[in-house]
Write an enzyme that holds these catalytic residues in place. Structure first.
Site, mmCIF file in Angstrom:
data_model
loop_
_atom_site.group_PDB
_atom_site.id
_atom_site.type_symbol
_atom_site.label_atom_id
_atom_site.label_comp_id
_atom_site.label_asym_id
_atom_site.label_seq_id
_atom_site.Cartn_x
_atom_site.Cartn_y
_atom_site.Cartn_z
ATOM 1 N N ARG A 76 0.966 -1.170 -0.340
ATOM 2 C CA ARG A 76 0.086 -0.193 0.055
ATOM 3 C C ARG A 76 1.500 1.478 -0.783
ATOM 4 N NH1 ARG A 76 -4.703 0.518 -1.655
ATOM 5 N NH2 ARG A 76 -4.990 -1.069 -0.669
ATOM 6 N N ARG A 102 1.851 -4.628 -11.413
ATOM 7 C CA ARG A 102 2.073 -4.606 -9.881
ATOM 8 C C ARG A 102 2.510 -5.896 -9.145
ATOM 9 N NH1 ARG A 102 -3.001 -2.408 -6.635
ATOM 10 N NH2 ARG A 102 -4.454 -3.737 -6.798
ATOM 11 N N HIS A 172 0.604 4.655 -10.495
ATOM 12 C CA HIS A 172 -0.387 4.986 -9.542
ATOM 13 C C HIS A 172 0.465 5.540 -8.186
ATOM 14 C CE1 HIS A 172 -3.517 4.056 -6.254
ATOM 15 N NE2 HIS A 172 -4.398 3.643 -7.299
ATOM 16 N N GLU A 274 -2.441 10.205 -10.118
ATOM 17 C CA GLU A 274 -2.508 9.135 -10.990
ATOM 18 C C GLU A 274 -1.879 9.489 -12.829
ATOM 19 O OE1 GLU A 274 -4.796 6.197 -10.055
ATOM 20 O OE2 GLU A 274 -4.568 6.503 -7.640
HETATM 21 O O1 TA6 Z 1 -7.248 4.878 -8.292
HETATM 22 C C1 TA6 Z 1 -8.032 4.720 -7.199
HETATM 23 C C2 TA6 Z 1 -8.392 3.178 -7.018
HETATM 24 O O2 TA6 Z 1 -8.537 3.387 -8.471
HETATM 25 C C3 TA6 Z 1 -9.851 2.951 -6.032
HETATM 26 O O3 TA6 Z 1 -10.598 3.378 -6.609
HETATM 27 C C4 TA6 Z 1 -8.864 2.802 -5.050
HETATM 28 O O4 TA6 Z 1 -9.949 1.062 -6.133
HETATM 29 C C5 TA6 Z 1 -7.188 2.834 -5.365
HETATM 30 O O5 TA6 Z 1 -7.279 2.511 -6.847
HETATM 31 C C6 TA6 Z 1 -6.607 2.050 -4.508
HETATM 32 O O6 TA6 Z 1 -7.137 0.690 -5.274
HETATM 33 P P1 TA6 Z 1 -6.468 -0.863 -4.814
HETATM 34 O O7 TA6 Z 1 -6.806 -2.240 -5.526
HETATM 35 O O8 TA6 Z 1 -4.965 -0.411 -5.113
HETATM 36 O O9 TA6 Z 1 -6.340 -1.151 -3.270
#
Ligand code: TA6
Length: 303
Positions: A76, A102, A172, A274
């Protein structure tokens, strides 16, 4: 990671005092970069940059204190590489959200130690049978990362197959800020955006401020974004190439609690801006063509 592989990485690509490959027991290999301009850590799983701190500054890329690095799950924070789709797969089902790059293993292709003191690494995605079932295209993917007083990244997709391939993708990036309630994002004024929280397509009036869960895909924008952080008296400049969509995300309290890996009040300290090819900005690559999604991050002071 096997000791032998780690030793081979260090002998082929390491440089004492600037670049070393390490791993915690039961975890994944991490490149640790420390040069006169800054420091960073990059996991070989997902080629995920975990942290970046320019020399003498507070960290710019945020990593959750609770986002352990475990095989098969992206940490995270940092810069997850979302590819070859962004968000849920169009076909739904058990396709992993944000694609498979990823969480996949990557290899180091090259390193370069520049005269200006910056350190550059190039990674290449290792494909597997499982992901080939998810993605039946021959599209080699590389990520070039240059760590200096700025951070630059280039995600390059080449289509060496016989058919066109349509990709969605994102760098991201989780940026570290002092307090989301004081932060704001400039550069997206008057853009249209898809509101993933409240639904619908909306218009951005003025800077983006934060007072709740925010999850927006800004459309048809190549603009530089600037994160203003009064608490740290700094601006983070986010410039990009090869992208016409920008996602702004903060989970706020409830969503952060559901995700469970941002740590206590972690949502206050992070903000995702992002650089993406998402929504109506997907990239269709004809055979023989390539596409680069590139970003550069730098700081300036906020008087
Ligand atoms: O980029 C934003 C997003 O799509 C949110 O909707 C949230 O899901 C975030 O990415 C994190 O996603 P993850 O799969 O890493 O928990």
């Amino acid at each position: 990671m096997h000791r032998i592989h780690l030793d081979s990485l260090n002998s082929r690509f390491g440089r004492p005092g600037q670049l070393a490959f390490k791993t915690e027991p039961g975890s994944v290999a991490v490149a640790e970069i420390d040069n006169e301009l800054g420091s960073a850590r990059i996991a070989l799983q997902g080629a995920q940059l975990l942290t970046w701190t320019p020399r003498g500054e507070k960290p710019v890329v945020w990593l959750s204190p609770h986002g352990k690095l475990v095989p098969g799950k992206s940490a995270r924070g940092g810069v997850p590489v979302c590819w070859p789709w962004f968000g849920p797969h169009p076909a739904g089902g058990d396709f992993p959200s944000h694609g498979f790059a990823r969480t996949a293993p990557w290899e180091v292709l090259d390193t370069e130690f520049h005269p200006d003191g910056s350190t550059e690494l190039t990674f290449s995605l290792l494909r597997s049978d499982t992901d080939s079932a998810l993605w039946p295209h021959s599209t080699p993917l590389t990520l070039r990362v240059r760590i200096g007083s700025c951070l630059s990244m280039e995600l390059r997709t080449r289509n060496i197959g016989a058919a066109p391939a349509t990709i969605g993708q994102a760098l991201h990036t989780y940026f570290e800020i002092s307090d989301i309630r004081q932060a704001r994002v400039l550069g997206l004024e008057d853009c249209e955006y898809l509101d993933k929280v409240g639904g619908g397509r909306k218009h951005q009036d003025g800077p983006v401020n934060f007072s709740g869960e925010t999850d927006r895909i800004y459309l048809d924008t190549t603009a530089e974004c600037i994160i203003e952080d009064p608490g740290y008296a700094r601006r983070i400049h986010v410039t990009k190439r090869g992208s016409r969509s920008t996602v702004v995300w903060n989970p706020w309290i409830e969503k952060a609690a559901k995700l469970g890996d941002l740590g206590e009040d972690g949502y206050l300290r992070m903000l995702c801006v992002e650089s993406t090819n998402a929504a109506d900005d997907l990239v269709t690559l004809p055979p023989g063509q390539e596409h680069v999604l590139a970003v550069e991050y730098r700081l300036s002071t906020l008087p």
